[in-house]
Design a protein around this motif. Structure first.
Motif, mmCIF file in Angstrom:
data_model
loop_
_atom_site.group_PDB
_atom_site.id
_atom_site.type_symbol
_atom_site.label_atom_id
_atom_site.label_comp_id
_atom_site.label_asym_id
_atom_site.label_seq_id
_atom_site.Cartn_x
_atom_site.Cartn_y
_atom_site.Cartn_z
ATOM 1 N N ASN A 72 0.715 -1.172 0.122
ATOM 2 C CA ASN A 72 -0.122 0.022 0.140
ATOM 3 C C ASN A 72 0.729 1.304 0.050
ATOM 4 O O ASN A 72 1.880 1.364 0.306
ATOM 5 C CB ASN A 72 -0.940 -0.092 1.236
ATOM 6 N N VAL A 73 0.352 2.421 -0.504
ATOM 7 C CA VAL A 73 1.251 3.508 -0.509
ATOM 8 C C VAL A 73 1.502 4.140 0.891
ATOM 9 O O VAL A 73 0.824 3.958 1.848
ATOM 10 C CB VAL A 73 0.304 4.791 -1.067
ATOM 11 N N SER A 74 2.990 4.320 0.887
ATOM 12 C CA SER A 74 3.443 4.805 2.219
ATOM 13 C C SER A 74 3.624 3.780 3.339
ATOM 14 O O SER A 74 3.901 3.923 4.540
ATOM 15 C CB SER A 74 2.781 5.957 2.898
ATOM 16 N N SER A 75 3.453 2.305 2.951
ATOM 17 C CA SER A 75 3.434 1.292 3.918
ATOM 18 C C SER A 75 4.804 0.509 3.466
ATOM 19 O O SER A 75 5.059 0.315 2.194
ATOM 20 C CB SER A 75 2.249 0.594 3.928
ATOM 21 N N HIS A 76 5.519 -0.118 4.356
ATOM 22 C CA HIS A 76 6.640 -1.058 4.181
ATOM 23 C C HIS A 76 6.279 -2.418 4.395
ATOM 24 O O HIS A 76 6.992 -3.172 4.046
ATOM 25 C CB HIS A 76 7.793 -0.488 5.112
ATOM 26 N N ASN A 77 4.950 -2.555 4.884
ATOM 27 C CA ASN A 77 4.656 -4.000 5.136
ATOM 28 C C ASN A 77 4.093 -4.512 3.772
ATOM 29 O O ASN A 77 3.012 -3.896 3.228
ATOM 30 C CB ASN A 77 3.582 -4.252 6.099
ATOM 31 N N PHE A 78 4.396 -5.517 3.147
ATOM 32 C CA PHE A 78 3.678 -6.325 1.933
ATOM 33 C C PHE A 78 2.407 -6.807 2.235
ATOM 34 O O PHE A 78 2.162 -7.305 3.398
ATOM 35 C CB PHE A 78 4.569 -7.106 1.224
ATOM 36 N N LEU A 79 1.483 -6.874 1.395
ATOM 37 C CA LEU A 79 0.332 -7.405 1.219
ATOM 38 C C LEU A 79 0.311 -8.948 1.413
ATOM 39 O O LEU A 79 0.887 -9.550 0.799
ATOM 40 C CB LEU A 79 -0.796 -6.962 0.362
ATOM 41 N N THR A 80 -0.518 -9.513 2.203
ATOM 42 C CA THR A 80 -0.682 -11.112 2.157
ATOM 43 C C THR A 80 -2.168 -11.485 1.832
ATOM 44 O O THR A 80 -3.017 -10.484 1.856
ATOM 45 C CB THR A 80 -0.223 -11.587 3.491
ATOM 46 N N PRO A 81 -2.321 -12.553 1.209
ATOM 47 C CA PRO A 81 -1.464 -13.446 1.208
ATOM 48 C C PRO A 81 -0.497 -13.430 -0.012
ATOM 49 O O PRO A 81 -1.266 -12.701 -1.113
ATOM 50 C CB PRO A 81 -2.411 -14.977 0.886
ATOM 51 N N LEU A 82 0.432 -14.212 -0.317
ATOM 52 C CA LEU A 82 1.334 -14.189 -1.690
ATOM 53 C C LEU A 82 0.552 -15.021 -2.580
ATOM 54 O O LEU A 82 -0.024 -15.934 -2.106
ATOM 55 C CB LEU A 82 2.854 -14.504 -1.351
ATOM 56 N N SER A 83 0.803 -14.838 -3.699
ATOM 57 C CA SER A 83 0.032 -15.588 -4.871
ATOM 58 C C SER A 83 0.794 -17.097 -4.854
ATOM 59 O O SER A 83 2.030 -17.061 -4.482
ATOM 60 C CB SER A 83 -0.062 -15.031 -6.252
ATOM 61 N N ALA A 84 0.163 -17.955 -5.390
ATOM 62 C CA ALA A 84 0.726 -19.342 -5.645
ATOM 63 C C ALA A 84 1.979 -19.406 -6.529
ATOM 64 O O ALA A 84 3.076 -20.263 -6.281
ATOM 65 C CB ALA A 84 -0.672 -20.422 -5.792
ATOM 66 N N ASP A 85 1.625 -18.669 -7.607
ATOM 67 C CA ASP A 85 2.967 -18.525 -8.489
ATOM 68 C C ASP A 85 4.039 -17.840 -8.168
ATOM 69 O O ASP A 85 5.276 -18.288 -8.161
ATOM 70 C CB ASP A 85 2.406 -17.800 -9.840
ATOM 71 N N LEU A 86 4.105 -16.716 -7.197
ATOM 72 C CA LEU A 86 5.017 -16.249 -6.747
ATOM 73 C C LEU A 86 5.668 -17.105 -5.589
ATOM 74 O O LEU A 86 7.012 -17.080 -5.338
ATOM 75 C CB LEU A 86 4.629 -14.974 -5.941
ATOM 76 N N THR A 87 4.915 -17.590 -4.660
ATOM 77 C CA THR A 87 5.458 -18.657 -3.642
ATOM 78 C C THR A 87 6.256 -19.798 -4.307
ATOM 79 O O THR A 87 7.047 -20.229 -3.832
ATOM 80 C CB THR A 87 4.206 -19.264 -2.842
ATOM 81 N N LYS A 88 5.586 -20.451 -5.421
ATOM 82 C CA LYS A 88 6.343 -21.195 -6.195
ATOM 83 C C LYS A 88 7.804 -20.863 -6.691
ATOM 84 O O LYS A 88 8.941 -21.688 -6.423
ATOM 85 C CB LYS A 88 5.698 -21.897 -7.504
ATOM 86 N N GLY A 89 7.886 -19.804 -7.177
ATOM 87 C CA GLY A 89 9.023 -19.174 -7.707
ATOM 88 C C GLY A 89 10.183 -19.109 -6.531
ATOM 89 O O GLY A 89 11.406 -19.190 -6.685
ATOM 90 N N ILE A 90 9.661 -18.482 -5.270
ATOM 91 C CA ILE A 90 10.410 -18.198 -4.117
ATOM 92 C C ILE A 90 10.931 -19.474 -3.769
ATOM 93 O O ILE A 90 12.189 -19.658 -3.190
ATOM 94 C CB ILE A 90 9.621 -17.523 -3.172
ATOM 95 N N THR A 91 10.006 -20.480 -3.631
ATOM 96 C CA THR A 91 10.571 -21.725 -3.224
ATOM 97 C C THR A 91 11.637 -22.338 -4.087
ATOM 98 O O THR A 91 12.731 -23.150 -3.667
ATOM 99 C CB THR A 91 9.659 -23.070 -3.360
ATOM 100 N N GLY A 92 11.571 -22.107 -5.489
ATOM 101 C CA GLY A 92 12.711 -22.629 -6.214
ATOM 102 C C GLY A 92 13.800 -21.826 -6.134
ATOM 103 O O GLY A 92 15.036 -22.253 -6.024
ATOM 104 N N LEU A 93 13.728 -20.518 -5.905
ATOM 105 C CA LEU A 93 14.930 -19.658 -5.453
ATOM 106 C C LEU A 93 15.733 -20.018 -4.388
ATOM 107 O O LEU A 93 16.817 -20.113 -4.362
ATOM 108 C CB LEU A 93 14.377 -18.358 -5.500
#
Length: 301
Positions: A72-93
């Motif tokens: 969100n604007v002016s926030s340093h906390n990312f929004l949850t939940p993360l998508s399944a595709d993003l989680t898959k990429g993070i796991t591979g990384l």
């Protein structure tokens, strides 16, 4: 010819003659029939929201998805939940980095000059990168293999108050000078430590630009050195009883520790202690000296 017909002919002649003189006179005097110009209503298009994908391609690992960490604007906390595709990429990384200790991931957080930075970091982009780093650490990444930085991106446009994909990622080889850089950073932090002046009744800490950079340096060092600790020591002036001041110094140290924790530094990386009134740096006989003695000092152990 009947009277009625004569009357109608006279009317027709009058109309024709009147029209002729009107046109002739108007053309001679420069007058013209004025018509209102037709104006088209200007349509203002809102700029399209930007979206940055999670995309890595290099050093033996490739993954791309339009999903990413969103803020969100002016926030340093990312929004949850993360998508399944993003989680898959993070796991591979994570698996790739575990098998390639000489690789590091560069996480760059984006921010705009219109946003408000309420964090302890020099800019909101670095604070966002730090939040992503903490999420990666919770998923098994070694923080020693994560570099964080912020980047001003005024071309980034929010949609309904949210920046979609306000970060980028790059996989690179570990710097050959990494160890020497950390030693230099350690010496820099302890030679010019972060010093906070505040009262325990205060609800917040306000840092200037130099102090924010010191927080970023401390956080970076703690990430890279697994057994490193931040030492937070509370000090007081000599007013009141020594035992009371020892507790007051501890309260100040705990307050500073909580502040660092709120900004992403793990609790087990921070040791909070008190010296009370035992280590003054100025004359307690003056108010100016007492203000300097009421301090909390943050160094590395």
């Amino acid at each position: 010819m009947t009277r009625t017909i004569k009357y109608l002919l006279l009317m027709l002649i009058t109309i024709v003659v009147g029209t002729y003189f009107f046109i002739t006179c108007c053309s001679e005097c420069g007058a013209a029939v004025v018509t209102e110009p037709t104006t088209e209503k200007e349509i203002i298009k809102e700029p399209s929201a930007t979206s940055y994908p999670f995309a890595i391609d290099g050093n033996g690992f490739a993954y791309n998805t339009n999903d990413n960490y969103n803020f969100n604007v002016s926030s340093h906390n990312f929004l949850t939940p993360l998508s399944a595709d993003l989680t898959k990429g993070i796991t591979g990384l994570q698996g790739h980095l575990a098998e390639n200790e000489n690789n590091v991931i560069n996480v760059t957080g984006y921010y705009t000059s219109q946003e408000e930075n309420n964090t302890a970091f020099p800019n909101l982009g670095l604070a966002r990168a730090n939040s992503i780093k903490n999420d990666l650490a919770s998923k098994g990444f070694s923080t020693a293999q994560i570099n964080t930085q912020g980047k001003l991106m005024d071309e980034m446009i929010a949609k309904e108050g949210t920046y979609w994909g306000a970060a980028s990622f790059g996989l690179v080889e570990k710097s050959a000078t990494a160890e020497d850089d950390l030693k230099a950073l350690y010496e820099k932090i302890n030679a010019d430590p972060l010093i906070l002046y505040f009262n325990t009744a205060e609800a917040s800490i306000h840092l200037d630009a130099m102090q924010r950079q010191k927080v970023a340096d401390i956080s970076r060092y703690l990430d890279k050195v697994s057994d490193a600790k931040a030492s937070v020591v509370g000090h007081t002036d000599s007013q009141g009883r020594a035992s009371t001041n020892m507790r007051l110094g501890q309260d100040r140290a705990e307050f500073a520790k909580n502040y660092l924790m709120q900004n992403g530094i793990a609790a087990d990386k921070i040791i909070a202690t008190s010296k009370g009134q035992t280590q003054p740096i100025a004359d307690n006989a003056t108010e100016e000296g007492r203000v300097k003695n009421r301090r909390t000092v943050i160094t590395l152990k």
